[in-house]
Design a protein around this motif. Sequence first.
Motif, PDB file in Angstrom:
ATOM      1  N   TYR A 174       0.827  -1.207   0.000  1.00  0.00           N
ATOM      2  CA  TYR A 174       0.000   0.000   0.000  1.00  0.00           C
ATOM      3  C   TYR A 174       0.862   1.258   0.000  1.00  0.00           C
ATOM      4  CZ  TYR A 174      -4.534  -2.231   0.519  1.00  0.00           C
ATOM      5  OH  TYR A 174      -5.680  -2.948   0.292  1.00  0.00           O
ATOM      6  N   LEU A 175       1.963   1.258   0.744  1.00  0.00           N
ATOM      7  CA  LEU A 175       2.856   2.417   0.748  1.00  0.00           C
ATOM      8  C   LEU A 175       3.509   2.614  -0.616  1.00  0.00           C
ATOM      9  CD1 LEU A 175       4.559   2.070   4.248  1.00  0.00           C
ATOM     10  CD2 LEU A 175       2.958   3.843   3.518  1.00  0.00           C
ATOM     11  N   LEU A 176       3.914   1.527  -1.263  1.00  0.00           N
ATOM     12  CA  LEU A 176       4.528   1.626  -2.588  1.00  0.00           C
ATOM     13  C   LEU A 176       3.526   2.134  -3.618  1.00  0.00           C
ATOM     14  CD1 LEU A 176       6.969   1.099  -4.426  1.00  0.00           C
ATOM     15  CD2 LEU A 176       6.063  -1.192  -4.791  1.00  0.00           C
ATOM     16  N   VAL A 177       2.311   1.608  -3.595  1.00  0.00           N
ATOM     17  CA  VAL A 177       1.286   2.073  -4.535  1.00  0.00           C
ATOM     18  C   VAL A 177       0.912   3.522  -4.231  1.00  0.00           C
ATOM     19  CG1 VAL A 177      -1.068   1.699  -5.350  1.00  0.00           C
ATOM     20  CG2 VAL A 177       0.429  -0.245  -4.983  1.00  0.00           C
ATOM     21  N   GLY A 178       0.873   3.906  -2.946  1.00  0.00           N
ATOM     22  CA  GLY A 178       0.624   5.299  -2.584  1.00  0.00           C
ATOM     23  C   GLY A 178       1.711   6.223  -3.094  1.00  0.00           C
ATOM     24  N   LEU A 179       2.959   5.746  -3.052  1.00  0.00           N
ATOM     25  CA  LEU A 179       4.077   6.531  -3.584  1.00  0.00           C
ATOM     26  C   LEU A 179       3.962   6.686  -5.095  1.00  0.00           C
ATOM     27  CD1 LEU A 179       6.855   7.883  -3.088  1.00  0.00           C
ATOM     28  CD2 LEU A 179       7.864   5.636  -3.508  1.00  0.00           C
ATOM     29  N   ILE A 180       3.659   5.597  -5.782  1.00  0.00           N
ATOM     30  CA  ILE A 180       3.486   5.661  -7.237  1.00  0.00           C
ATOM     31  C   ILE A 180       2.344   6.608  -7.584  1.00  0.00           C
ATOM     32  CG2 ILE A 180       2.849   4.332  -9.290  1.00  0.00           C
ATOM     33  CD1 ILE A 180       4.225   1.915  -7.972  1.00  0.00           C
ATOM     34  N   PHE A 181       1.233   6.505  -6.847  1.00  0.00           N
ATOM     35  CA  PHE A 181       0.093   7.378  -7.092  1.00  0.00           C
ATOM     36  C   PHE A 181       0.461   8.846  -6.885  1.00  0.00           C
ATOM     37  CE2 PHE A 181      -3.688   9.654  -5.569  1.00  0.00           C
ATOM     38  CZ  PHE A 181      -4.494   9.503  -6.682  1.00  0.00           C
ATOM     39  N   GLY A 182       1.198   9.134  -5.822  1.00  0.00           N
ATOM     40  CA  GLY A 182       1.611  10.509  -5.559  1.00  0.00           C
ATOM     41  C   GLY A 182       2.507  11.078  -6.644  1.00  0.00           C
ATOM     42  N   VAL A 183       3.452  10.276  -7.114  1.00  0.00           N
ATOM     43  CA  VAL A 183       4.369  10.736  -8.161  1.00  0.00           C
ATOM     44  C   VAL A 183       3.627  10.948  -9.476  1.00  0.00           C
ATOM     45  CG1 VAL A 183       6.351  10.046  -9.570  1.00  0.00           C
ATOM     46  CG2 VAL A 183       6.424   9.749  -7.099  1.00  0.00           C
ATOM     47  N   VAL A 184       2.779   9.986  -9.843  1.00  0.00           N
ATOM     48  CA  VAL A 184       2.016  10.109 -11.092  1.00  0.00           C
ATOM     49  C   VAL A 184       1.088  11.318 -11.025  1.00  0.00           C
ATOM     50  CG1 VAL A 184       0.182   9.026 -12.454  1.00  0.00           C
ATOM     51  CG2 VAL A 184       2.179   7.709 -11.789  1.00  0.00           C
ATOM     52  N   ASN A 185       0.420  11.500  -9.904  1.00  0.00           N
ATOM     53  CA  ASN A 185      -0.501  12.620  -9.766  1.00  0.00           C
ATOM     54  C   ASN A 185       0.237  13.959  -9.772  1.00  0.00           C
ATOM     55  OD1 ASN A 185      -3.068  13.659  -9.575  1.00  0.00           O
ATOM     56  ND2 ASN A 185      -3.167  13.480  -7.361  1.00  0.00           N
ATOM     57  N   LEU A 192      -5.624   8.538 -14.605  1.00  0.00           N
ATOM     58  CA  LEU A 192      -4.423   8.516 -13.775  1.00  0.00           C
ATOM     59  C   LEU A 192      -4.426   7.303 -12.857  1.00  0.00           C
ATOM     60  CD1 LEU A 192      -4.047  12.293 -12.829  1.00  0.00           C
ATOM     61  CD2 LEU A 192      -2.621  10.970 -14.378  1.00  0.00           C
ATOM     62  N   LEU A 193      -5.594   6.935 -12.336  1.00  0.00           N
ATOM     63  CA  LEU A 193      -5.694   5.738 -11.494  1.00  0.00           C
ATOM     64  C   LEU A 193      -5.406   4.479 -12.316  1.00  0.00           C
ATOM     65  CD1 LEU A 193      -6.350   5.072  -8.539  1.00  0.00           C
ATOM     66  CD2 LEU A 193      -8.686   4.635  -9.252  1.00  0.00           C
ATOM     67  N   LEU A 194      -5.901   4.446 -13.546  1.00  0.00           N
ATOM     68  CA  LEU A 194      -5.603   3.316 -14.431  1.00  0.00           C
ATOM     69  C   LEU A 194      -4.119   3.273 -14.789  1.00  0.00           C
ATOM     70  CD1 LEU A 194      -8.736   3.449 -16.744  1.00  0.00           C
ATOM     71  CD2 LEU A 194      -8.142   1.623 -15.151  1.00  0.00           C
ATOM     72  N   LEU A 195      -3.488   4.432 -14.937  1.00  0.00           N
ATOM     73  CA  LEU A 195      -2.050   4.489 -15.207  1.00  0.00           C
ATOM     74  C   LEU A 195      -1.254   3.944 -14.023  1.00  0.00           C
ATOM     75  CD1 LEU A 195       0.282   5.375 -17.058  1.00  0.00           C
ATOM     76  CD2 LEU A 195       0.141   7.632 -15.967  1.00  0.00           C
ATOM     77  N   VAL A 196      -1.662   4.292 -12.812  1.00  0.00           N
ATOM     78  CA  VAL A 196      -1.000   3.756 -11.622  1.00  0.00           C
ATOM     79  C   VAL A 196      -1.167   2.244 -11.565  1.00  0.00           C
ATOM     80  CG1 VAL A 196      -1.075   3.720  -9.098  1.00  0.00           C
ATOM     81  CG2 VAL A 196      -1.151   5.894 -10.304  1.00  0.00           C
ATOM     82  N   ALA A 197      -2.352   1.747 -11.920  1.00  0.00           N
ATOM     83  CA  ALA A 197      -2.585   0.296 -11.940  1.00  0.00           C
ATOM     84  C   ALA A 197      -1.673  -0.373 -12.966  1.00  0.00           C
ATOM     85  CB  ALA A 197      -4.051   0.003 -12.252  1.00  0.00           C
ATOM     86  N   TRP A 198      -1.501   0.254 -14.120  1.00  0.00           N
ATOM     87  CA  TRP A 198      -0.637  -0.309 -15.154  1.00  0.00           C
ATOM     88  C   TRP A 198       0.823  -0.330 -14.705  1.00  0.00           C
ATOM     89  CZ3 TRP A 198       3.053   2.164 -18.405  1.00  0.00           C
ATOM     90  CH2 TRP A 198       3.538   1.360 -19.427  1.00  0.00           C
ATOM     91  N   ILE A 199       1.276   0.766 -14.092  1.00  0.00           N
ATOM     92  CA  ILE A 199       2.665   0.837 -13.620  1.00  0.00           C
ATOM     93  C   ILE A 199       2.907  -0.204 -12.532  1.00  0.00           C
ATOM     94  CG2 ILE A 199       4.322   2.274 -12.359  1.00  0.00           C
ATOM     95  CD1 ILE A 199       3.144   4.689 -13.866  1.00  0.00           C
ATOM     96  N   SER A 200       1.964  -0.321 -11.597  1.00  0.00           N
ATOM     97  CA  SER A 200       2.156  -1.303 -10.525  1.00  0.00           C
ATOM     98  C   SER A 200       2.047  -2.733 -11.060  1.00  0.00           C
ATOM     99  CB  SER A 200       1.168  -1.065  -9.388  1.00  0.00           C
ATOM    100  OG  SER A 200      -0.151  -1.301  -9.803  1.00  0.00           O
ATOM    101  N   GLU A 201       1.295  -2.930 -12.133  1.00  0.00           N
ATOM    102  CA  GLU A 201       1.226  -4.253 -12.762  1.00  0.00           C
ATOM    103  C   GLU A 201       2.568  -4.624 -13.384  1.00  0.00           C
ATOM    104  OE1 GLU A 201      -0.838  -6.021 -16.724  1.00  0.00           O
ATOM    105  OE2 GLU A 201      -2.175  -4.974 -15.334  1.00  0.00           O
ATOM    106  N   LEU A 202       3.285  -3.647 -13.908  1.00  0.00           N
ATOM    107  CA  LEU A 202       4.615  -3.904 -14.459  1.00  0.00           C
ATOM    108  C   LEU A 202       5.583  -4.387 -13.385  1.00  0.00           C
ATOM    109  CD1 LEU A 202       5.116  -0.893 -16.900  1.00  0.00           C
ATOM    110  CD2 LEU A 202       4.589  -3.256 -17.478  1.00  0.00           C
ATOM    111  N   ILE A 203       5.390  -3.902 -12.157  1.00  0.00           N
ATOM    112  CA  ILE A 203       6.230  -4.331 -11.041  1.00  0.00           C
ATOM    113  C   ILE A 203       5.894  -5.774 -10.655  1.00  0.00           C
ATOM    114  CG2 ILE A 203       6.799  -3.868  -8.619  1.00  0.00           C
ATOM    115  CD1 ILE A 203       6.187  -0.925  -9.176  1.00  0.00           C
ATOM    116  N   GLY A 204       4.645  -6.167 -10.857  1.00  0.00           N
ATOM    117  CA  GLY A 204       4.252  -7.537 -10.550  1.00  0.00           C
ATOM    118  C   GLY A 204       3.245  -7.654  -9.432  1.00  0.00           C
ATOM    119  N   PHE A 205       2.997  -6.582  -8.731  1.00  0.00           N
ATOM    120  CA  PHE A 205       1.989  -6.562  -7.682  1.00  0.00           C
ATOM    121  C   PHE A 205       1.515  -5.131  -7.523  1.00  0.00           C
ATOM    122  CE2 PHE A 205       6.119  -6.024  -5.754  1.00  0.00           C
ATOM    123  CZ  PHE A 205       5.951  -4.937  -4.931  1.00  0.00           C
TER     124      PHE A 205
END
Length: 132
Positions: A42-53, A83-96
């Motif tokens: 959750y912290l990693l996805v929150g970080l990705i979301f913050g950077v993308v946003n 932007l939420l879909l972009l975060v989902a795509w980026i986190s999918e590239l990481i594998g989780f």
Amino acid sequence: MKRFVVRLLINSVALWLTTLIVAGVSVESYDADDTLATVLTYLLVGLIFGVVNAVIGNFIRIVAFPIYLLTLGLIALVVNALLLLLVAWISELIGFGLSVDGFWWGVLGAIVLGLLSWLIGVLLRPIMGRSR
């Protein structure tokens, strides 16, 4: 630095609450049995979301300002969902990480996430300080 950590925690908690409320938005941890792994996810996805946003979201808001005016801000729903879909795509590239079932789940998830982030931010404003 304190403000950055508080914003990261706000995004992460709001994301966690969003996954509890919206059925089409979920976060998949790399180890579902481990609580620490789930919190770190959750912290990693929150970080990705913050950077993308912060980076892409602000760029889109500046470039699309006339469209925001023309639609009276309703285009913000579409932009936030994308932007939420972009975060989902980026986190999918990481594998989780974040998983969104479709565009309309992204719209609903973005609305709920935005409202929860705002509410938690209002509650934690004394910690973050008044200067914005």
